[in-house]
Design an enzyme around this catalytic site. Structure first.
Site, PDB file in Angstrom:
ATOM      1  N   HIS A  13       3.420   3.402  -9.024  1.00 51.04           N
ATOM      2  CA  HIS A  13       3.124   1.910  -8.917  1.00 51.04           C
ATOM      3  C   HIS A  13       4.154   1.818  -9.880  1.00 51.04           C
ATOM      4  CE1 HIS A  13      -1.376   2.199  -7.418  1.00 51.04           C
ATOM      5  NE2 HIS A  13      -1.151   2.761  -9.327  1.00 51.04           N
ATOM      6  N   LEU A  27      10.972 -20.842  -3.753  1.00 51.01           N
ATOM      7  CA  LEU A  27      10.037 -19.675  -3.065  1.00 51.01           C
ATOM      8  C   LEU A  27       8.549 -19.602  -4.342  1.00 51.01           C
ATOM      9  CD1 LEU A  27       9.143 -17.694  -1.339  1.00 51.01           C
ATOM     10  CD2 LEU A  27       9.911 -16.286  -3.293  1.00 51.01           C
ATOM     11  N   ASP A  34       0.941  -1.084   0.639  1.00 55.83           N
ATOM     12  CA  ASP A  34       0.020   0.366  -0.156  1.00 55.83           C
ATOM     13  C   ASP A  34       1.415   0.927  -0.009  1.00 55.83           C
ATOM     14  OD1 ASP A  34      -2.428   1.352   0.047  1.00 55.83           O
ATOM     15  OD2 ASP A  34      -2.703   1.252   1.914  1.00 55.83           O
TER      16      ASP A  34
HETATM   17  C1  FPP Z   1      -2.074   0.323  -3.263  1.00 59.47           C
HETATM   18  O1  FPP Z   1      -1.334   1.069  -3.434  1.00 59.47           O
HETATM   19  C2  FPP Z   1      -0.966  -0.554  -4.331  1.00 59.47           C
HETATM   20  C3  FPP Z   1      -1.467  -1.215  -5.626  1.00 59.47           C
HETATM   21  C4  FPP Z   1      -3.579  -1.048  -6.023  1.00 59.47           C
HETATM   22  C5  FPP Z   1      -1.005  -2.127  -7.087  1.00 59.47           C
HETATM   23  C6  FPP Z   1       0.303  -2.237  -6.132  1.00 59.47           C
HETATM   24  C7  FPP Z   1       0.423  -2.844  -7.996  1.00 59.47           C
HETATM   25  C8  FPP Z   1       2.033  -3.487  -7.911  1.00 59.47           C
HETATM   26  C9  FPP Z   1       3.398  -3.049  -6.546  1.00 59.47           C
HETATM   27  C10 FPP Z   1       2.313  -3.069  -9.671  1.00 59.47           C
HETATM   28  C11 FPP Z   1       2.955  -4.536  -9.897  1.00 59.47           C
HETATM   29  C12 FPP Z   1       2.642  -5.934  -9.235  1.00 59.47           C
HETATM   30  C13 FPP Z   1       3.198  -7.125  -9.271  1.00 59.47           C
HETATM   31  C14 FPP Z   1       2.884  -8.246  -8.126  1.00 59.47           C
HETATM   32  C15 FPP Z   1       3.538  -7.140 -10.861  1.00 59.47           C
HETATM   33  P1  FPP Z   1      -2.444   2.599  -3.961  1.00 59.47           P
HETATM   34  O2  FPP Z   1      -2.813   2.482  -5.125  1.00 59.47           O
HETATM   35  O3  FPP Z   1      -3.496   1.811  -2.939  1.00 59.47           O
HETATM   36  O4  FPP Z   1      -1.614   3.943  -3.140  1.00 59.47           O
HETATM   37  P2  FPP Z   1      -2.428   4.815  -1.898  1.00 59.47           P
HETATM   38  O5  FPP Z   1      -3.097   3.421  -0.280  1.00 59.47           O
HETATM   39  O6  FPP Z   1      -0.992   6.033  -1.624  1.00 59.47           O
HETATM   40  O7  FPP Z   1      -3.558   5.758  -2.877  1.00 59.47           O
END
Ligand code: FPP
Length: 252
Positions: free
Chosen positions: A38, A132, A21
């Protein structure tokens, strides 16, 4: 002393789950678009996968996209799906070289065909690996998973294939996406939020929860080590008293 050396190898969590997050806020704090967060989060994924593999953790589950994330603006959903495709494409060879076996949980039929295809080919490519187990939760939520399990069970009862008397927790588990995977022993959530947010609701029953204020794109190996060290200092009782816990070994 190196943090890694403080980790007891004999008390490693078998399964670590992570709610990644804070990507959006990390980017916004820098005056950038959320997608930039991201994109930078992918490096953190790389780091935790490598660190977990090096330590000998058996399962690592990453919450990459929730059922609720479909409600984000279309542009962000599309960008995230695009990022999934390129990340899986770019990382598959390195996962394979590191003996990582990839799998996925969630409503995968809801994913765009390009993501599904790329994911399936990476899963197939790494299927014989023995290191893993990396589990990506995509279009996943705990309530969706439990509801799907109940639907399947109800169908079997309706068809006369299942006696409701035979439904118990062990049996219900076999209808979950995770039925071959042990429950997580440690859950990490980054960015300072202290919520489960519909993640692995069934499986987290006895999991140790670890919250850190570090935003996901800043999460590095040392943060994983810190979480594991914290976990190893905890006294896990599973509803029993301390003197009994030596026998509490089943799943959790
Ligand atoms: C949450 O941050 C994150 C996500 C919804 C996406 C996570 C995805 C990645 C890290 C991309 C790659 C992943 C893989 C496994 C290839 P948020 O957008 O909710 O952040 P915020 O709470 O600050 O808005």
């Amino acid at each position: 002393m190196d943090l890694k050396e403080l980790i007891s190898k004999d008390k490693l969590p078998r399964h670590i789950a992570i709610i990644m997050d804070g990507n959006g806020r990390w980017a916004q704090n820098r005056g950038s678009m959320r997608l930039f967060g991201h994109q930078n989060g992918v490096e953190s994924v790389r780091q935790v996968v490598e660190a977990a593999g090096e330590l000998g953790v058996e399962y690592l589950t990453l919450y990459a996209f929730s059922t609720e994330n479909w409600n984000r603006p279309r542009s962000e959903v599309d960008a995230l799906m695009g990022l999934m495709v390129t990340s899986i494409q770019n990382e598959t060879e390195s996962l394979h070289k590191n003996n990582v076996k990839l799998s996925a949980i969630g409503e995968l039929d809801d994913l765009p065909p390009t993501v599904k295809k790329q994911l399936q080919s990476a899963i197939d490519y790494t299927s014989e690996n023995t290191g893993l187990n990396l589990v990506i939760a995509l279009s996943y939520s705990g309530r969706w998973e439990i509801t799907s399990a109940i639907k399947k069970i109800a169908e079997e009862v309706k068809n006369g294939d299942l006696d409701p008397e035979n439904i118990d927790t062990c049996m219900l588990e076999t209808y979950l996406n995770t039925y071959t995977i042990p429950d997580p022993e440690l859950l990490i959530r980054t960015s300072g939020e202290r919520r489960i947010s519909n993640f692995m609701l069934w499986q987290l029953a006895y999991t140790e929860l670890y919250f850190t204020t570090v935003f996901w794109p800043d999460f590095r190996k040392k943060h994983l080590y810190e979480a594991i060290i914290d976990f190893q200092r905890r006294d896990r009782r599973f509803g029993r008293v301390k003197t009994q816990t030596g026998v509490a070994t089943v799943n959790n």
